[in-house]
Write an enzyme that holds these catalytic residues in place. Structure first.
Site, PDB file in Angstrom:
ATOM      1  CE  LYS A  32      -3.453   5.362  -1.921  1.00 26.40           C
ATOM      2  NZ  LYS A  32      -4.206   5.993  -2.612  1.00 26.40           N
ATOM      3  CE1 TYR A  64      -3.650   2.578   0.858  1.00 27.62           C
ATOM      4  CE2 TYR A  64      -2.193   3.271   2.469  1.00 27.62           C
ATOM      5  CZ  TYR A  64      -3.234   3.400   1.651  1.00 27.62           C
ATOM      6  OH  TYR A  64      -3.906   4.558   1.927  1.00 27.62           O
TER       7      TYR A  64
END
Length: 257
Positions: A157, A153
């Protein structure tokens, strides 16, 4: 008034952003993954002009979504809000054989950006966890390392910031920026998150609509309307170019310009 597309706007930050912009009189087009979520979105934001449907975990559906968006536009602003979290205990390959977090959070906004007409403003939602991201363009599918969902994750990002900065360089006529909305109490953020929905939406609304000098910049990383320093990797132009090349290879679509 602006015409604005917001991906992932059936709930959470995206839906709140849409509601605020629609209440301010802007023409807002929502996006949802499927029919049920589209109904939820339109019920929650009845002033929205339309809801476009497309599952960002599918390259084919993302391409179809880009076509529908082009027909529903042109858009002055596109806010790439859609995303999934990192709670998976193992990689979840999509129908395209790609790691799901990367495909939804990063590859889908790349593909939509490349296929849709360039708007005047682009906003890519990232996360403060981009600071912990590590650019591993040689192992985007997590085949050479032990799986770590939160690292996947964080990496996705970081890639969102890389994308925002790369587009800012390649498209000087478009204001392209990344936004950390904060840790917001949503289905994704969870009940222990520290911030409320209005705080999570305010910077996107400002970047989408304000003519203030601080809001009409490009290639910046924002939180709470403040331009901050992103992960140093995001400023590496050679890394940006390698990232764009990998995305083009995976999708078969190059970024115009």
């Amino acid at each position: 008034m602006a015409t604005i597309l917001i991906t992932g706007s059936s709930d959470g930050i995206g839906r709140h952003t849409a509601a605020v912009l629609a209440a301010d009189g802007h023409r807002v087009v929502l996006h949802a993954r499927d029919e049920r979520r589209a109904e939820d979105a339109h019920t929650a934001v009845p002033a929205a002009a339309a809801v476009l449907i497309g599952d960002l975990a599918s390259l084919a559906q993302t391409c179809e979504l880009a076509g529908r968006a082009a027909a529903a536009g042109p858009f002055d602003v596109v806010i790439h809000n859609a995303g999934v979290g990192g709670g998976q205990r193992a990689p979840q390959p999509t129908e395209d054989g790609l790691e799901r977090i990367f495909q939804v959070n990063t590859l889908a906004p790349y593909l939509l950006t490349a296929l849709m007409p360039a708007p005047a403003r682009l906003v890519y939602l990232t996360s403060g966890l981009e600071a912990a991201g590590r650019a591993r363009l040689d192992d985007l599918q997590w085949q050479a390392r032990p799986w770590d969902g939160m690292q996947a994750y964080s990496d996705s990002k970081l890639y969102d910031v890389l994308l925002a900065f790369a587009v800012a360089r390649h498209w000087p006529g478009t204001l392209s920026n990344a936004v950390d909305p904060g840790w917001i109490r949503t289905r994704l953020g969870g009940p222990d998150a520290t911030d409320d929905l209005p705080e999570g939406a305010e910077t996107q609304v400002w970047l989408a609509t304000s003519d203030e000098p601080a809001a009409t910049v490009t290639g910046h990383y924002f939180k709470r309307r403040t331009s901050l320093t992103a992960n140093p990797q995001a400023y590496d132009e050679q890394l940006q170019e390698r990232f764009l090349a990998v995305c083009a290879d995976l999708t078969g679509v190059e970024l115009p310009g």
